[in-house]
Write a protein that holds these residues in place. Structure first.
Motif, short mmCIF file in Angstrom:
data_model
loop_
_atom_site.label_atom_id
_atom_site.label_comp_id
_atom_site.label_asym_id
_atom_site.label_seq_id
_atom_site.Cartn_x
_atom_site.Cartn_y
_atom_site.Cartn_z
N GLN A 1 0.79 -1.25 0.00
CA GLN A 1 0.00 0.00 0.00
C GLN A 1 0.82 1.29 0.00
OE1 GLN A 1 -1.42 1.45 3.48
NE2 GLN A 1 -2.00 3.23 2.28
N PRO A 2 1.87 1.45 0.84
CA PRO A 2 2.59 2.74 0.84
C PRO A 2 3.29 3.06 -0.49
CG PRO A 2 3.33 1.31 2.65
CD PRO A 2 2.39 0.51 1.84
N TYR A 3 3.48 2.04 -1.35
CA TYR A 3 4.30 2.26 -2.55
C TYR A 3 3.48 2.41 -3.83
CZ TYR A 3 7.53 0.43 0.91
OH TYR A 3 8.24 0.24 2.06
N VAL A 4 2.18 2.19 -3.72
CA VAL A 4 1.37 2.18 -4.95
C VAL A 4 1.47 3.51 -5.69
CG1 VAL A 4 -0.95 1.94 -5.90
CG2 VAL A 4 -0.21 0.43 -4.05
N GLN A 5 1.30 4.61 -4.96
CA GLN A 5 1.28 5.92 -5.63
C GLN A 5 2.62 6.22 -6.33
OE1 GLN A 5 -1.44 7.28 -6.38
NE2 GLN A 5 -2.44 5.81 -5.03
N MET A 6 3.70 5.65 -5.78
CA MET A 6 5.04 5.88 -6.32
C MET A 6 5.16 5.40 -7.77
SD MET A 6 8.17 4.73 -3.90
CE MET A 6 7.79 5.44 -2.32
N VAL A 7 4.39 4.35 -8.11
CA VAL A 7 4.58 3.72 -9.43
C VAL A 7 3.35 3.78 -10.32
CG1 VAL A 7 6.37 2.17 -8.57
CG2 VAL A 7 4.00 1.41 -8.52
N LEU A 8 2.17 3.93 -9.71
CA LEU A 8 0.94 3.74 -10.49
C LEU A 8 0.80 4.77 -11.62
CD1 LEU A 8 -1.54 2.00 -10.84
CD2 LEU A 8 -2.77 3.45 -9.23
N ASN A 9 1.09 6.04 -11.32
CA ASN A 9 0.91 7.06 -12.37
C ASN A 9 1.75 6.76 -13.61
OD1 ASN A 9 -0.98 8.54 -11.00
ND2 ASN A 9 0.55 9.81 -9.95
N ASN A 10 2.99 6.38 -13.37
CA ASN A 10 3.87 6.07 -14.52
C ASN A 10 3.36 4.88 -15.32
OD1 ASN A 10 5.46 8.14 -13.74
ND2 ASN A 10 7.16 6.92 -12.99
N LEU A 11 2.87 3.86 -14.60
CA LEU A 11 2.36 2.67 -15.30
C LEU A 11 1.14 3.03 -16.13
CD1 LEU A 11 2.74 0.05 -12.42
CD2 LEU A 11 4.05 0.09 -14.55
N VAL A 12 0.28 3.90 -15.58
CA VAL A 12 -0.93 4.30 -16.30
C VAL A 12 -0.54 5.09 -17.55
CG1 VAL A 12 -2.97 5.79 -16.19
CG2 VAL A 12 -2.45 4.24 -14.29
N GLU A 13 0.48 5.91 -17.40
CA GLU A 13 0.96 6.69 -18.55
C GLU A 13 1.47 5.75 -19.65
OE1 GLU A 13 4.26 10.07 -18.85
OE2 GLU A 13 3.02 10.18 -17.03
N ILE A 14 2.22 4.72 -19.25
CA ILE A 14 2.79 3.79 -20.23
C ILE A 14 1.69 3.05 -20.97
CG2 ILE A 14 4.09 1.62 -20.46
CD1 ILE A 14 5.83 2.66 -18.06
N ILE A 15 0.67 2.60 -20.22
CA ILE A 15 -0.37 1.78 -20.87
C ILE A 15 -1.20 2.62 -21.83
CG2 ILE A 15 -2.20 2.03 -19.16
CD1 ILE A 15 -2.80 -0.88 -19.42
N ASN A 16 -1.18 3.94 -21.62
CA ASN A 16 -1.94 4.83 -22.50
C ASN A 16 -1.13 5.41 -23.65
OD1 ASN A 16 -4.76 5.19 -21.61
ND2 ASN A 16 -3.78 5.65 -19.65
N ARG A 17 0.12 4.98 -23.77
CA ARG A 17 0.96 5.59 -24.82
C ARG A 17 0.36 5.36 -26.19
NH1 ARG A 17 6.76 4.00 -25.05
NH2 ARG A 17 7.27 6.05 -25.84
#
Length: 828
Positions: free
Chosen positions: A740-756
């Motif tokens: 849980q503490p680390y989700v925000q650290m990576v989620l935005n970037n992953l969402v950006e990648i999947i939307n490329r």
């Protein structure tokens, strides 16, 4: 005007004479003397004086004086006193028309070296004066000035087309074009070569004069001089790539012209012309404009695929047995390790694209690129464009070639058959039941060059061979290839080893029944091979392990295979580059043998950790004192990290006690922050594998590791990003709700990648690059065909691994991921 001191001049001349001596002791004295003389600023005046004024000296001595001066300019031009620099520049311009072509060329090299030291801006009179000298009535002056301009155009093409110099090309290009009609072939050739430097960059001044340029080129099409014809062909090939719109109206006559030039009596012209077909094959209009010319083109390309007499001499085509002759070091090309990339499990079975195999092509010791290779590469790419439509033009020729009594012709036929394998596969299927046995027979031909090309061509049809009942073709092919692996000719050994590796990738577990026999041969080869082929043998063993996997984990197989590998491992020093292929091989073997590798794992694991530690320490010393220490070769660290990954994957939980007794987690923390992308790529692969194998040692480091993983979700470095994404997913599955503490650290970037949006459609079809499990990259690079044209693979896309990791995050921390749903659900 500077004048030399007579005694000093004699001293310099003596030095120049001595430096032409073959004696190494004399050479050493010369080097020391040069160092001393370089302390005196006007030493450079003496050098230019000998080059430009001492016409009584012999040309080699004068030229050598200029080349030593060029090296001084390269090394410390900035510290030349102003009068010295001015004297040198003045002398160059005044003597560019020297009567000797060698001296003119040397002065040209010197001018362009000064110009490349940022002096084009500081020497404003250079270009106008050289352009002015082109108008000279004196041939030597015109030729010398053009030679210098050609070198400047080669070295500084971008600068010449920039505002920094007020775009001198606006004057230069029209000027060069006037000289296309000059009476001297050497001058015509210089003029085209100068303009050619600006085609690929679409220089504005050239684009404005493009029609005049093309018109002038056409006028030179039938020039007597081979150098002029070569430059005309080169220009047309480049124009085909950047301004095809201007060539289309004349395409029919250009093709007719290139058909003639591809058969030019001068091989250099023929080679430039042959490039045209390679480039045309990549243009959308290829089929439309070329179909009607295939009937002429195909026989020309096939004819170009024969070895020339000079090739055969260079390849020692008459030496049949050379296995006892040690390799010379320059025979061995540097190898680059490809970092481990994480891939999807089910993708492992995917048949391999022939472009991915390491086809060390069939005549790599020859000059790297020649008419034979270019013709074969052209036939290969055209086969991919025209597919079966090529066969009516080829089959009648092939019949004649393949059964020809002359070995050189027969050999070229086998190469043709290999070159069309990829593009014409469907159309060739009806003929293969007859052809494959014939090729297998050619494996025992009495000429080594026929045996080696037969290996390569058979490997191109391996996919079909494996799809038939094994007794029909696979078994006889394998039996003969294994004999060739033990051939007495080194070139044949190499071709057979490479072909066998391709067969292994295609056949996979079909090879299990023959494992004992295969291992006997490969292990026997260990004692037989010289240095270069030993490196290819490691690859064949590693590929075997990748292909049969856990089936290799049998006591009798381990007994055969491991002793020679461990013996080599013990012989090699930590700084020996031969460790790379051996470590890669062991990495595959460890993954395949699983618990069977346990008896060997301790020393292997320890050495890998040491290699990583040594490289990091050396990098640190180099960063702090670059003048005292050498930069480390980080490939040692990358290969070691990949072997550790292989151990973690193969040994699973058994790796835990090795990790417990080492400082690998601390080292990994440093590697993950390395400046070199390949180091980070391999670190993340290892992190993912350790997470699966022994999470107990990874867990205490998560707080430090996660921010680093987050910053590496950068799509610019596809493989780094893939492996970081995969490692996050694996950590997720182990952490559960504690993620849980680390989700925000990576989620935005992953969402950006999947939307490329910019992933091309074709790439999405093979998104199997990352996600499920760690697996080695298919060996990248290598030749498309025995011809040897290298085509880079497009990078694989990122959305799939990102999608899998988002899914895993959502699975363990739904509360945190749910609010983002709208932003990723569609592509997901």
């Amino acid at each position: 005007d500077w004048q030399p001191d007579e005694q000093g001049l004699q001293q310099v001349l003596q030095l120049l004479k001595d430096s032409q001596s073959p004696n190494t002791a004399t050479q050493r004295v010369v080097q020391d003397k040069l160092k001393q003389l370089n302390q005196f600023p006007d030493f450079n005046n003496y050098l230019i004086f000998v080059l430009t004024r001492l016409k009584s000296e012999d040309e080699p001595t004068r030229s050598l004086s200029g080349l030593i001066l060029k090296n001084n300019v390269k090394a410390h031009y900035q510290s030349f006193p102003q009068p010295v620099a001015e004297f040198i520049k003045q002398e160059c311009l005044n003597n560019i028309g020297d009567a000797s072509s060698l001296i003119r060329a040397t002065i040209g090299i010197l001018i362009t070296t000064i110009a490349s030291k940022g002096e084009l801006q500081m020497w404003p009179e250079l270009l106008p004066q050289l352009c002015n000298l082109l108008n000279s009535e004196d041939y030597n002056t015109c030729e010398g000035a053009f030679g210098a301009l050609q070198k400047i155009c080669e070295d500084s093409s971008e600068l010449l087309d920039s505002d920094a110099l007020n775009r001198p090309l606006n004057v230069m290009i029209p000027k060069f074009l006037q000289f296309f009609k000059h009476c001297s072939p050497k001058i015509r050739s210089h003029a085209i070569a100068c303009v050619n430097q600006f085609i690929m960059d679409r220089a504005q001044a050239l684009m404005e004069n493009i029609d005049t340029f093309i018109e002038h080129l056409f006028a030179l099409a039938v020039d007597e001089d081979p150098e002029v014809r070569k430059n005309v062909c080169r220009a047309l090939v480049m124009l085909l790539e950047v301004r095809i719109d201007r060539l289309i109206p004349h395409m029919h006559s250009i093709i007719q012209y290139m058909l003639q030039r591809t058969q030019d009596s001068d091989e250099n012209v023929a080679l430039e012309a042959c490039e045209f077909w390679l480039t045309l094959a990549e243009q959308p209009i290829c089929k439309e404009v070329l179909t009607s010319h295939l009937v002429q083109l195909i026989p020309i390309l096939v004819n170009g695929m024969k070895y020339s007499e000079i090739d055969i001499i260079l390849l020692k085509g008459d030496v049949e047995e050379d296995e006892a002759i040690p390799d010379s070091e320059q025979d061995i090309k540097p190898r680059f390790h490809k970092s481990r990339t994480v891939t999807l499990q089910h993708e492992e079975e995917r048949p391999q694209d022939p472009d991915d195999t390491e086809d060390e092509d069939d005549d790599d010791t020859l000059s790297d690129w020649n008419l034979r290779k270019c013709s074969a590469a052209a036939l290969d790419v055209l086969a991919n464009v025209f597919r079966e439509e090529l066969l009516p033009h080829l089959l009648p020729l092939l019949k004649e070639l393949l059964f020809h009594p002359e070995w050189v012709i027969k050999e070229s036929g086998i190469l043709v058959l290999g070159a069309i394998a990829e593009g014409c596969m469907q159309g060739m299927v009806p003929y293969l039941p007859e052809l494959i046995p014939h090729l297998i027979q050619c494996l025992s031909d009495k000429k080594a060059l026929v045996r080696s090309i037969a290996c390569w061509t058979l490997s191109r049809y391996a996919h079909w061979v494996v799809s038939q009942p094994p007794d029909m073709y696979l078994k006889p092919l394998m039996t003969e290839l294994l004999k060739r692996i033990l051939d007495s000719n080194k070139r044949v050994q190499e071709a057979a080893c490479s072909a066998f590796a391709t067969l292994e990738e295609e056949a996979c577990t079909e090879l299990v029944p023959y494992l004992s026999f295969i291992l006997d041969t490969l292990v026997f080869a260990f004692g037989k091979y010289q240095h270069k082929n030993l490196l290819i043998l490691y690859d064949a063993i590693g590929t075997l392990a990748d292909s049969v996997g856990h089936h290799l984990n049998q006591p009798e197989y381990i007994q055969k295979l491991m002793p020679p590998l461990i013996q080599k491992w013990n012989e090699l020093k930590d700084e020996d580059k031969d460790l790379f292929p051996l470590l890669e091989c062991l990495s595959s073997v460890a993954t395949a043998l699983q618990s069977g590798f346990l008896p060997y794992c301790e020393p292997v694991y320890q050495r890998c950790v040491t290699l990583v530690q040594k490289t990091l320490a050396q990098a640190m010393m180099y960063n702090q004192h670059p003048e005292q220490y050498e930069a480390p070769d980080k490939d040692f660290m990358i290969v070691a990290l990949d072997l550790l990954s292989g151990l973690a994957e193969g040994l699973g939980c058994h790796v835990e006690q090795l990790v417990a007794r080492s400082n690998i987690m601390t080292l990994l923390f440093q590697c993950m922050q390395d400046t070199m992308p390949e180091v980070r790529q391999s670190s993340f692969a290892l992190l993912g594998d350790l997470t699966k194998a022994c999470f107990v040692h990874v867990k205490p480091c998560i707080a430090e590791f996660m921010p680093i993983l987050g910053t590496n979700l950068n799509p610019e470095f596809i493989s780094v990003c893939n492996n970081a994404t995969w490692a996050i997913g694996e950590i997720c599955m182990q952490m559960g709700a504690e993620m849980q503490p680390y989700v925000q650290m990576v989620l935005n970037n992953l969402v950006e990648i999947i939307n490329r949006p910019n992933t091309p459609k074709t790439l999405l079809e093979n998104t199997g690059e990352a996600g499920g499990g760690a697996q080695r990259d298919p060996k990248a690079g290598g030749a498309v065909c025995g011809g040897g044209a290298c085509r880079a693979q497009p990078p694989k896309p990122l959305p799939l691994p990102a999608a899998i990791t988002i899914g895993r995050l959502g699975f363990v921390c739904p509360q945190e991921v749910a609010p983002m749903l709208q932003q990723f659900i569609r592509p997901w």
